[in-house]
Design a protein around this motif. Sequence first.
Motif, PDB file in Angstrom:
ATOM      1  N   UNK A  63      28.440  33.298  54.196  1.00 45.15           N
ATOM      2  CA  UNK A  63      29.220  32.291  53.956  1.00 45.15           C
ATOM      3  C   UNK A  63      29.276  32.139  52.011  1.00 45.15           C
ATOM      4  N   UNK A  64      27.858  31.806  52.012  1.00 47.25           N
ATOM      5  CA  UNK A  64      28.121  31.376  50.811  1.00 47.25           C
ATOM      6  C   UNK A  64      28.567  32.609  49.126  1.00 47.25           C
ATOM      7  N   UNK A  65      27.837  33.718  49.938  1.00 51.65           N
ATOM      8  CA  UNK A  65      27.746  34.423  48.882  1.00 51.65           C
ATOM      9  C   UNK A  65      29.177  35.111  48.316  1.00 51.65           C
ATOM     10  N   UNK A  70      34.347  34.929  44.867  1.00 50.00           N
ATOM     11  CA  UNK A  70      35.491  33.594  44.735  1.00 50.00           C
ATOM     12  C   UNK A  70      36.460  35.338  44.994  1.00 50.00           C
ATOM     13  N   UNK A  71      36.903  34.763  45.230  1.00 52.61           N
ATOM     14  CA  UNK A  71      38.847  35.430  45.395  1.00 52.61           C
ATOM     15  C   UNK A  71      38.775  36.712  44.417  1.00 52.61           C
ATOM     16  N   UNK A  72      38.276  38.070  45.902  1.00 53.97           N
ATOM     17  CA  UNK A  72      39.073  39.485  45.044  1.00 53.97           C
ATOM     18  C   UNK A  72      40.220  39.952  44.992  1.00 53.97           C
ATOM     19  N   UNK A  73      40.646  40.794  44.606  1.00 53.16           N
ATOM     20  CA  UNK A  73      41.791  41.186  44.175  1.00 53.16           C
ATOM     21  C   UNK A  73      42.735  41.276  45.467  1.00 53.16           C
ATOM     22  N   UNK A  74      44.143  40.632  45.609  1.00 48.01           N
ATOM     23  CA  UNK A  74      44.183  40.625  46.954  1.00 48.01           C
ATOM     24  C   UNK A  74      45.057  42.329  47.671  1.00 48.01           C
ATOM     25  N   UNK A 112      34.547  47.007  42.952  1.00 47.96           N
ATOM     26  CA  UNK A 112      33.464  46.055  41.907  1.00 47.96           C
ATOM     27  C   UNK A 112      33.340  44.700  42.139  1.00 47.96           C
ATOM     28  N   UNK A 113      34.477  44.310  43.248  1.00 43.43           N
ATOM     29  CA  UNK A 113      34.195  43.029  43.693  1.00 43.43           C
ATOM     30  C   UNK A 113      33.355  43.107  44.773  1.00 43.43           C
ATOM     31  N   UNK A 114      33.499  44.255  45.428  1.00 43.01           N
ATOM     32  CA  UNK A 114      31.883  44.755  46.717  1.00 43.01           C
ATOM     33  C   UNK A 114      30.738  44.463  46.080  1.00 43.01           C
ATOM     34  N   UNK A 115      31.136  45.336  44.851  1.00 43.19           N
ATOM     35  CA  UNK A 115      29.847  45.231  44.569  1.00 43.19           C
ATOM     36  C   UNK A 115      28.928  43.808  44.429  1.00 43.19           C
ATOM     37  N   UNK A 116      30.085  43.379  43.090  1.00 43.35           N
ATOM     38  CA  UNK A 116      29.826  41.702  43.443  1.00 43.35           C
ATOM     39  C   UNK A 116      29.390  41.035  44.516  1.00 43.35           C
TER      40      UNK A 116
END
Length: 199
Positions: A63-65, A70-74, A112-116
């Motif tokens: 949850x903290x991760x 933050x919100x990634x692309x929709x 990229x969001x998933x990798x982050x």
Amino acid sequence: MRGYHRTHQWRLSEGGLYIPHAYWNMGPDSLSYWDDVGFILNGRRIMVWWRHPRDIFKEAICSLAWEEAGDGPQDRWLFEGGTQNYKKVGKSGQRKKRSSYTSREPSEAQSQHYAKLSQIEERLMRDGIDLEVRPSWKWERLSWAMGVTLVAPLEVRNEQEVAEVAHLARNLILRKTTLAQEFPGFVYDRASWLRDEAV
């Protein structure tokens, strides 16, 4: 509840427990996170949803991760733009019936969001977080059973150990014991998590 139990029988083990999971992948040193077990008490089903405190800790890390990433692309890649798959039906094989969907690949920004998110989660798993988890339990009345949510530092790797969870839940319900008596002063914290991660 009693009516439902009469008309929808459980497959009970020899010990009178409803055990929905198998333990073929659990070794004697495996760490366990959660399990379910059921039993009958006074003609009513009792369903126990057990979680180890490390599972609560792990959920908090995830949850903290998500918060930190933050919100990634929709990008609705999982639900939109996929391919429908068909299978032939009938004797002639001329008719088709939709059988499944194949999702498209996520966008580059989504990947990229998933990798982050994965990097943040790995760091938090490695370093731990400031959280204390104590044993707890609560129960609720459902239309088909009494549900018990139990957080207790037990290991459940086989049917004998899941029977201990059922026995503890039964004794808590009947007020024969308390979690404070069973696990005096127990707290699962960062040090506990790091010990488990080392295993």
